[in-house]
Design an enzyme around this catalytic site. Structure first.
Site, PDB file in Angstrom:
ATOM      1  N   TYR A 178      -4.927   5.467  -6.557  1.00  0.00           N
ATOM      2  CA  TYR A 178      -3.697   4.919  -6.121  1.00  0.00           C
ATOM      3  C   TYR A 178      -3.738   4.004  -5.034  1.00  0.00           C
ATOM      4  O   TYR A 178      -4.552   4.229  -4.146  1.00  0.00           O
ATOM      5  CB  TYR A 178      -2.605   6.164  -5.823  1.00  0.00           C
ATOM      6  N   CYS A 179      -2.565   3.179  -4.683  1.00  0.00           N
ATOM      7  CA  CYS A 179      -2.610   2.365  -3.444  1.00  0.00           C
ATOM      8  C   CYS A 179      -1.201   2.131  -3.279  1.00  0.00           C
ATOM      9  O   CYS A 179      -0.310   2.919  -3.837  1.00  0.00           O
ATOM     10  CB  CYS A 179      -3.357   1.169  -3.746  1.00  0.00           C
ATOM     11  N   THR A 180      -0.818   1.083  -2.384  1.00  0.00           N
ATOM     12  CA  THR A 180       0.556   1.031  -2.104  1.00  0.00           C
ATOM     13  C   THR A 180       1.426   0.644  -3.292  1.00  0.00           C
ATOM     14  O   THR A 180       2.658   1.145  -3.600  1.00  0.00           O
ATOM     15  CB  THR A 180       0.715  -0.010  -0.806  1.00  0.00           C
ATOM     16  N   ILE A 207       2.398   3.782  -4.872  1.00  0.00           N
ATOM     17  CA  ILE A 207       3.291   4.892  -4.077  1.00  0.00           C
ATOM     18  C   ILE A 207       4.651   4.564  -4.103  1.00  0.00           C
ATOM     19  O   ILE A 207       5.544   5.339  -4.125  1.00  0.00           O
ATOM     20  CB  ILE A 207       2.464   5.061  -2.511  1.00  0.00           C
TER      21      ILE A 207
END
Length: 314
Positions: A178-180, A207
């Site tokens: 996951y990342c932004t 996110i």
């Protein structure tokens, strides 16, 4: 209803003559009165733009009218004021810098991890055979991350490839990256697959989308964003603060840039220390002759750089 919106988006799609596209796109964004930051490369677009609701709609309509970008999914935030001061659109060699240019190793248009929608991610993230992997930088995951996530000691995403060996112990697990907003996971998951990881997934929309569609459950802290908000709340279910003040160690969810422009370090600092340190991370920075005036936000407009300058090849 807020008068303004901020749009976060990316798209891996081949752009011929990308440098000219960047110059033309900058003029288009300015014509709509948008502010923001967009990176253009032959491999696609990566941007965050902000403006009136009407301007943002006109921008999204224009993007979708271009057949190359039909797959874009805009993450839309309602904001009280534009999230940027200026509009930048720059040509670079990659829309997220990995340092890997070989399309046989990384090509998100051909192969990435399996995309999980937020509620799918929520449903399996606590399974015994799952490892949640944060592919963001230190200053981002120090502010907020998923509960029990594996984090890496990296200053920039270009450091990620060198960390692959540290993840070898998880090769038999399901890897949920996951990342932004999802863009880094496209390359991170592709690289993991190339390195022999078999069961690789990524949080679709990152996110930000997870917060909107799954309530942000078990995301601890705040999410760093690349605009003058600096961070946003995500978790509406079981929120906690995990970040601490760099100077005194007290829990705080406020992230700032050091007031010394030659440092410009991203770090968390409580309001008391912010006042006492003039928004600086150290005594040395506080005494620096070019120290910027701290207004309590810790956000500073960057010194303008030449528009659309071709990035040097690393």
């Amino acid at each position: 209803m807020a008068q303004y919106q901020t749009l976060l988006y990316y798209c891996y799609s081949t752009i011929a003559n990308a440098e000219q596209f960047a110059a033309d796109h900058l003029k288009f964004c300015k014509s709509l009165g948008l502010t923001g930051r967009i990176i253009v490369a032959e491999e696609g677009l990566n941007g965050t733009v902000s403006g009136t609701v009407e301007a943002c709609k006109a921008y999204m309509d224009a993007i979708y009218a271009d057949g190359r970008f039909g797959a874009i999914e805009f993450k839309i935030d309602e904001v009280d004021e534009p999230s940027f001061v200026k509009m930048h659109c720059r040509y670079k060699s990659e829309i997220v810098h990995s340092g890997l240019r070989d399309p046989n190793i990384i090509n998100p248009q051909l192969k990435t991890g399996k995309h999980l929608e937020p509620k799918e991610f929520l449903a399996i993230k606590d399974d015994e055979d799952v490892v949640i992997l944060d592919v963001r930088s230190n200053y981002e995951h120090s502010l907020g991350k998923f509960k029990n996530a594996v984090t890496l000691d990296i200053e920039n995403f270009r450091d990620f490839p060198a960390m692959i060996n540290q993840l070898a112990q998880y090769k038999d697990k399901k890897i949920l990256t996951y990342c932004t907003g999802g863009i880094k996971c496209e390359k991170a998951s592709a690289l993991l697959l190339h390195e022999g990881f078999k069961d690789v997934y990524q949080l679709h929309g990152g996110i930000i989308k997870y917060g909107k569609e799954a309530g942000g459950e078990d995301f601890e802290g705040r999410c760093y964003v690349f605009d003058n908000r600096l961070s946003v709340d995500v978790n509406q279910v079981n929120p906690v603060t995990i970040s601490v003040c760099y100077n005194c160690g007290k829990h705080t969810k406020k992230m700032i840039n050091c007031a010394n422009p030659e440092c410009n370090e991203h770090f968390t600092q409580c309001d008391d220390c912010g006042t006492a340190m003039d928004g600086c991370c150290s005594d040395t920075c506080q005494e620096h002759p070019r120290k910027r005036v701290y207004d309590g936000t810790g956000y500073y407009v960057k010194v303008p750089q030449p528009i659309n300058r071709k990035a040097e090849v690393a």
